[in-house]
Enzyme design. Sequence first.
Site, PDB file in Angstrom:
ATOM      1  N   SER A  99       6.474 -19.916 -47.678  1.00 33.90           N
ATOM      2  CA  SER A  99       6.404 -21.359 -47.803  1.00 33.90           C
ATOM      3  C   SER A  99       5.055 -21.794 -48.401  1.00 33.90           C
ATOM      4  O   SER A  99       4.948 -22.902 -48.919  1.00 33.90           O
ATOM      5  CB  SER A  99       6.584 -21.997 -46.428  1.00 33.90           C
ATOM      6  OG  SER A  99       5.647 -21.445 -45.527  1.00 33.90           O
ATOM      7  N   TYR A 152       7.696 -24.848 -43.485  1.00 32.37           N
ATOM      8  CA  TYR A 152       9.092 -24.547 -43.191  1.00 32.37           C
ATOM      9  C   TYR A 152       9.316 -24.529 -41.669  1.00 32.37           C
ATOM     10  O   TYR A 152      10.434 -24.679 -41.200  1.00 32.37           O
ATOM     11  CB  TYR A 152       9.475 -23.169 -43.727  1.00 32.37           C
ATOM     12  CG  TYR A 152       9.722 -23.074 -45.214  1.00 32.37           C
ATOM     13  CD1 TYR A 152       9.384 -24.105 -46.092  1.00 32.37           C
ATOM     14  CD2 TYR A 152      10.327 -21.932 -45.756  1.00 32.37           C
ATOM     15  CE1 TYR A 152       9.631 -23.984 -47.459  1.00 32.37           C
ATOM     16  CE2 TYR A 152      10.583 -21.811 -47.107  1.00 32.37           C
ATOM     17  CZ  TYR A 152      10.226 -22.836 -47.966  1.00 32.37           C
ATOM     18  OH  TYR A 152      10.475 -22.711 -49.309  1.00 32.37           O
ATOM     19  N   GLY A 153       8.214 -24.307 -40.952  1.00 33.66           N
ATOM     20  CA  GLY A 153       8.294 -24.000 -39.511  1.00 33.66           C
ATOM     21  C   GLY A 153       8.974 -25.051 -38.658  1.00 33.66           C
ATOM     22  O   GLY A 153       9.490 -24.738 -37.593  1.00 33.66           O
ATOM     23  N   CYS A 192       7.814 -15.040 -45.336  1.00 33.00           N
ATOM     24  CA  CYS A 192       7.787 -16.135 -44.365  1.00 33.00           C
ATOM     25  C   CYS A 192       8.645 -15.770 -43.143  1.00 33.00           C
ATOM     26  O   CYS A 192       9.819 -15.425 -43.286  1.00 33.00           O
ATOM     27  CB  CYS A 192       8.355 -17.383 -45.038  1.00 33.00           C
ATOM     28  SG  CYS A 192       8.466 -18.810 -43.975  1.00 33.00           S
ATOM     29  N   ASN A 193       8.038 -15.848 -41.972  1.00 32.13           N
ATOM     30  CA  ASN A 193       8.776 -15.496 -40.750  1.00 32.13           C
ATOM     31  C   ASN A 193       9.908 -16.474 -40.486  1.00 32.13           C
ATOM     32  O   ASN A 193      10.988 -16.086 -40.066  1.00 32.13           O
ATOM     33  CB  ASN A 193       7.832 -15.487 -39.541  1.00 32.13           C
ATOM     34  CG  ASN A 193       6.924 -14.289 -39.556  1.00 32.13           C
ATOM     35  OD1 ASN A 193       7.144 -13.325 -38.848  1.00 32.13           O
ATOM     36  ND2 ASN A 193       5.899 -14.323 -40.393  1.00 32.13           N
ATOM     37  N   THR A 194       9.642 -17.763 -40.715  1.00 32.85           N
ATOM     38  CA  THR A 194      10.665 -18.774 -40.447  1.00 32.85           C
ATOM     39  C   THR A 194      11.859 -18.548 -41.372  1.00 32.85           C
ATOM     40  O   THR A 194      13.014 -18.608 -40.944  1.00 32.85           O
ATOM     41  CB  THR A 194      10.080 -20.189 -40.664  1.00 32.85           C
ATOM     42  OG1 THR A 194       8.821 -20.268 -39.992  1.00 32.85           O
ATOM     43  CG2 THR A 194      10.996 -21.248 -40.127  1.00 32.85           C
ATOM     44  N   CYS A 207       3.970 -14.997 -37.778  1.00 29.03           N
ATOM     45  CA  CYS A 207       3.787 -16.045 -38.780  1.00 29.03           C
ATOM     46  C   CYS A 207       2.844 -15.504 -39.848  1.00 29.03           C
ATOM     47  O   CYS A 207       1.853 -14.834 -39.523  1.00 29.03           O
ATOM     48  CB  CYS A 207       3.181 -17.286 -38.125  1.00 29.03           C
ATOM     49  SG  CYS A 207       2.778 -18.587 -39.287  1.00 29.03           S
ATOM     50  N   THR A 208       3.179 -15.791 -41.078  1.00 25.96           N
ATOM     51  CA  THR A 208       2.383 -15.279 -42.205  1.00 25.96           C
ATOM     52  C   THR A 208       0.893 -15.596 -42.104  1.00 25.96           C
ATOM     53  O   THR A 208       0.066 -14.823 -42.536  1.00 25.96           O
ATOM     54  CB  THR A 208       2.866 -15.939 -43.511  1.00 25.96           C
ATOM     55  OG1 THR A 208       3.074 -17.326 -43.252  1.00 25.96           O
ATOM     56  CG2 THR A 208       4.106 -15.298 -44.022  1.00 25.96           C
ATOM     57  N   HIS A 209       0.596 -16.774 -41.568  1.00 26.28           N
ATOM     58  CA  HIS A 209      -0.793 -17.213 -41.556  1.00 26.28           C
ATOM     59  C   HIS A 209      -1.659 -16.501 -40.517  1.00 26.28           C
ATOM     60  O   HIS A 209      -2.868 -16.395 -40.681  1.00 26.28           O
ATOM     61  CB  HIS A 209      -0.874 -18.706 -41.247  1.00 26.28           C
ATOM     62  CG  HIS A 209      -0.433 -19.589 -42.358  1.00 26.28           C
ATOM     63  ND1 HIS A 209       0.794 -19.500 -42.946  1.00 26.28           N
ATOM     64  CD2 HIS A 209      -1.086 -20.605 -42.996  1.00 26.28           C
ATOM     65  CE1 HIS A 209       0.897 -20.417 -43.887  1.00 26.28           C
ATOM     66  NE2 HIS A 209      -0.227 -21.104 -43.935  1.00 26.28           N
TER      67      HIS A 209
END
Length: 272
Positions: free
Chosen positions: A13, A44-45, A75-77, A186-188
């Site tokens: 995202s 997106y979360g 992206c995990n979401t 989560c990517t971040h």
Amino acid sequence: MKRADLPVGIFDSGVGGLTVARAVHQLLPREEIVYLGDTARLPYGDKSPATIQRYAREDLGFLRQCQIKAAVVACNTATAHALKTLRAEFDLPVLGVVEPGVEAAISATCNGHIGIIGTAGTISSRAYQNALLAKRDDLQLRAAATPLLVPLIEEDWLGHEATGLILSEYLKPMQAATIDTLVLACTHYPLAKPQLAAALGPGVTLVDSAENMALALERELSRHDLLRSASSNQLGRVRVHVTDLSPQFEKLARRFLGDKIHDLQAVQLDEA
Ligand code: DGL
């Protein structure tokens, strides 16, 4: 051109998936990477599953036009809500971040108490919880949505005192549950590893989806005979596309990937 010489597509995202791009570039430096960050529609979360599926389809549609040989949903979401749909609709290997993270968490835990932090969408999808319990039904899981972390990271606020307070508030239930492993779903979050480690104290392993994703990609490419050949000693280029190019993105992207970025440009996606 041989199929193995085509690039790997990675999408997220926003900027967070660059942690995956960096891990892939480090592990597989010969691979060409095309990255798409859907920065215009981040986050997106907190979106509904149907919207996330539509966005993910458009993201992968764009990468597909770049002639990729395989795709990584960083992206995990999007992995949690759209991986199945993407695999059904696109005729190429599509990898998601949940499975590699789950495998790493299971290898890391000694006491079977695992924490999971991610966006509201990822946590409520139960993608990690179900995948972990499918592998080991004796695990004790503590999952928490930690929605303030993405904006703090995007704003470069990790060193701020307020971030420390928010992290200890989020992590208190994890500590009470005596977790020995925390999945950064989560990517971040890999970017906040030092702060998370400081808030948790020693004895908790942080499972980083980026590194595990790169290893899973290597296995998948080699299984399909798609690894770029060892004779190609040229360093793969990293091309970065975003749906909105802000100075903040550019700064973060350069911080993640530095001079490895070959090209950075804004693009428009076709509607699915
Ligand atoms: N990329 C998202 C994830 O990994 C985090 C940012 C967002 O909410 O879009 O879940």
